[in-house]
Design a protein around this motif. Structure first.
Motif, short mmCIF file in Angstrom:
data_model
loop_
_atom_site.label_atom_id
_atom_site.label_comp_id
_atom_site.label_asym_id
_atom_site.label_seq_id
_atom_site.Cartn_x
_atom_site.Cartn_y
_atom_site.Cartn_z
N THR A 62 0.84 -1.21 0.00
CA THR A 62 0.00 0.00 0.00
C THR A 62 0.87 1.25 0.00
OG1 THR A 62 -1.77 -1.18 1.12
CG2 THR A 62 -1.83 1.22 1.26
N GLN A 102 -7.60 0.22 -0.46
CA GLN A 102 -7.76 -1.07 0.20
C GLN A 102 -9.10 -1.14 0.94
OE1 GLN A 102 -4.20 -2.20 2.22
NE2 GLN A 102 -5.08 -3.99 3.18
N ASP A 178 -5.95 -1.62 -4.88
CA ASP A 178 -5.31 -2.18 -3.69
C ASP A 178 -6.22 -3.27 -3.12
OD1 ASP A 178 -3.56 -2.63 -1.64
OD2 ASP A 178 -3.62 -0.60 -0.81
N GLU A 179 -5.81 -4.50 -3.31
CA GLU A 179 -6.59 -5.67 -2.88
C GLU A 179 -8.05 -5.58 -3.35
OE1 GLU A 179 -6.06 -7.05 1.09
OE2 GLU A 179 -4.00 -6.34 1.19
MG LIG Z 1 -2.05 -2.80 2.09
#
Ligand SMILES: [Mg+2]
Ligand SMILES: Nc1ncnc2c1ncn2[C@@H]1O[C@H](COP(=O)(O)OP(=O)(O)OP(=O)(O)O)[C@@H](O)[C@H]1O
Lengths: 327, 254
Positions: A62, A102, A178-179
């Protein structure tokens, strides 16, 4: 639809010289107090590919992304996106990229459409453009049936799709995720992979992080594995398996102390310990199994498994299998 | 500082949310000064013949306009801004777009001023309707409402950017805003209750200056001290905003 050739079939050198990278990081580091969250990373994301950042919790994924879209300046090194130094041209760079964080950062009492309008405002899109874009995105991410309900009333899968939709409102050339699929059910994940592939086919460069090795293996053209703020490996999924392990894996169940005895006189085999399981990697695992059988070193014979080596093996081999790592 | 037009995007986001929730938000804040006006102005006022040469309720009204402006701005830059920054990740999302930390700060301040104008303005309309705001003089009070909002937006955001936990806002409200409310010329003229040295010290109180400006505006009077009041409000706001801009950049871009 016209698809680019499977990137694993494209020779690495050819792909590299294809064009200037969309993201180029040179010696990028980020320090938080005593801790180096990102430890002098060099990274290049080629145009038009789906690039995956893998790594255990706290590896610095991140943080790396935040430096790439200019949310935080690097403590050392330089990040170029679209050839521009992000620290100096933050606004210009961010006009051309989209980011899904995220954690979803949506206005939960407002609907998908209203959230999309807010992001259209963030980008100062003209009203006509933004309304047209919103219509397209409702279809693209299949949000229409729930488009006017408050976001907080939607399931996790819907909320995630809204979060991805808002980052696409201005048709970014680079999409940073992010994810994107953490916590989603298999059907939603499959659907999202398909959308991401479509975006890539349409020319969008995608940079994503994930903890799912199947996702990385099936979706990403190239990967970089991060561990404790460093890139420990990079390349296409197939090349990573080839380079770091071997084509096949042989899994045995053996007490931890017996590794040396089992491996005696066997050369060029990489191993991985996962609790009571010992995994050996070889291009011909069946032959290896025969050798071990002849010497009576296979442990519990009913627990023997021969399978293709996968990305998860590489990941664990490179970043460790213990919960308390170096990080 | 590098504030840009993107500050308006931040302002617009808050407006879009407010349009959904204004009924819940506006009412309590709006009724508060009205309750004071009725209870103290009319209730206590019945026992007070006059204050500073006018009926007590007329004395009270301009100060309560400033208080409404103070409250309208304060909630926005304290609890609401803190939640947006630390829990809802609103600012993190903004920083994925061309919006920069300075724009976030400017948009939030502008929005706090807008809300202070809504509260103060509504309250002003009510007191004008019951004849407590002499026209046209008290029209001058209207631009003073967002100015008061600016000062308390700057004070509030400075506090919000420095605290680690949302629980600390009770200190800000109970130990800072409430004493200001009680001791800033709203309920009684300070110069009649304080001796020389203390009067000078009372000049540091931020609410004192908007109240004095408001009261003069209602009467349509000019006094040289208003230059000091204006300078205080604008100067302190500007100083705090420069510091807040630095803190915002540090906090959001860490
Ligand atoms: Mg992360
Ligand atoms: N703002 C910050 N202040 C201090 N430390 C931070 C900050 N942001 C990240 N870190 C630290 O930097 C390291 C890397 O964090 P980062 O969030 O980048 O990891 P990650 O790879 O994204 O992990 P995850 O898979 O859990 O999301 C962690 O040790 C984290 O605690």
């Amino acid at each position: 639809m016209l698809r680019r050739p499977m990137p694993s079939l494209v020779p690495d050198r050819l792909a590299e010289h294809d064009s200037d990278p969309i993201v180029a990081c040179e010696g990028v580091a980020k320090r938080y107090g005593d801790r180096l969250a990102v430890d002098h990373i060099d990274l290049a994301v080629p145009a038009g590919l789906c690039f995956g950042l893998l790594g255990p919790n706290g590896a610095g994924k991140t943080t790396m992304l935040r430096m790439i879209y200019g949310a935080t300046p690097p403590s050392a090194g330089i990040v170029r996106v679209f050839g521009l130094d992000v620290t100096q041209h933050t606004r210009r760079v961010r006009m051309r990229l989209g980011v899904t964080l995220q954690e979803n950062a949506l206005v939960e009492v407002l609907s998908a459409v209203e959230n999309l309008r807010i992001f259209a405002r963030y980008h100062r899109l003209p009203r006509v453009t933004s309304e047209r874009r919103i219509e397209e995105l409702l279809d693209f991410l299949e949000l229409r049936s729930h488009a006017t309900l408050p976001v907080r009333a939607l399931s996790g899968g819907f909320q995630r799709r809204v979060a991805i939709a808002v980052s696409l409102i201005h048709r970014p050339e680079l999409l940073i995720l992010d994810e994107p699929t953490t916590g989603l059910d298999p059907a939603v994940r499959l659907a999202l992979w398909e959308r991401i592939r479509e975006l890539r086919s349409a020319g969008t460069t995608v940079l994503l992080t994930t903890h799912y090795m199947d996702e990385a293996q099936r979706l990403c053209d190239r990967l970089a594995i991060l561990s404790a703020g460093r890139v420990v490996a990079d390349g296409s999924p197939a090349a990573l398996i080839r380079q770091h392990l071997a084509a096949q894996a042989l899994e045995l169940t053996l007490p931890a102390g017996e590794d040396a005895r089992v491996l005696a006189e066997i050369r060029d085999v990489r191993t991985l310990r996962m609790g009571r399981r010992l995994v050996l990697f070889a291009d011909d695992a069946t032959a290896l199994l025969e050798t071990l059988r002849e010497r009576g070193r296979t442990g519990d014979p009913s627990a023997v498994v021969v399978r293709p080596a996968n990305l998860e093996d590489v990941f664990l081999a490179l970043t460790g299998t213990a919960l308390e790592g170096d990080a | 500082m590098s504030v840009s037009r993107y500050a308006l995007s931040v302002w617009w986001r808050n407006l879009a949310l407010y349009r959904r929730t204004w009924k819940l938000n506006l009412l309590p804040n709006f009724f508060e000064p009205l309750l004071y006006l009725v209870s103290i102005g009319i209730g206590v006022g019945a026992y007070v013949n006059e204050m500073a040469g006018m009926s007590y309720v007329a004395f009270l009204a301009p100060g309560l306009v400033a208080v409404a402006a103070m409250n309208g701005a304060s909630f926005e830059v304290t609890y609401n801004a803190f939640v947006r920054m630390n829990f809802e990740k609103t600012y993190a999302a903004m920083l994925t777009t061309p919006i920069q930390p300075d724009d976030v700060l400017a948009g939030e301040i502008l929005w706090a001023m807008t809300r202070s104008f809504l509260y103060g303005g509504c309250f002003w309309i009510v007191i004008a309707a019951v004849g407590l705001a002499p026209l046209p003089a008290s029209l001058l009070a209207l631009p003073l409402i967002p100015l008061t909002g600016l000062l308390f937006a700057a004070l509030g955001i400075t506090f919000s950017l420095r605290i680690p936990s949302i629980d600390l806002f009770s200190f800000y409200f109970t130990l800072f805003l409430t004493p200001l409310f009680l001791f800033s010329d709203v309920f009684f003229p300070l110069q009649e209750r304080l001796s020389g040295g203390w009067l000078w010290i009372a000049e540091v109180l931020p609410l004192l200056h908007p109240v004095r400006l408001m009261r003069h505006a209602f009467r349509g009077e000019w006094s040289p001290i208003l230059v000091w009041d204006l300078a205080y409000v604008i100067g302190l706001s500007a100083l705090l905003l420069v510091l807040a801009a630095r803190a915002t950049r540090r906090r959001l871009a860490a």
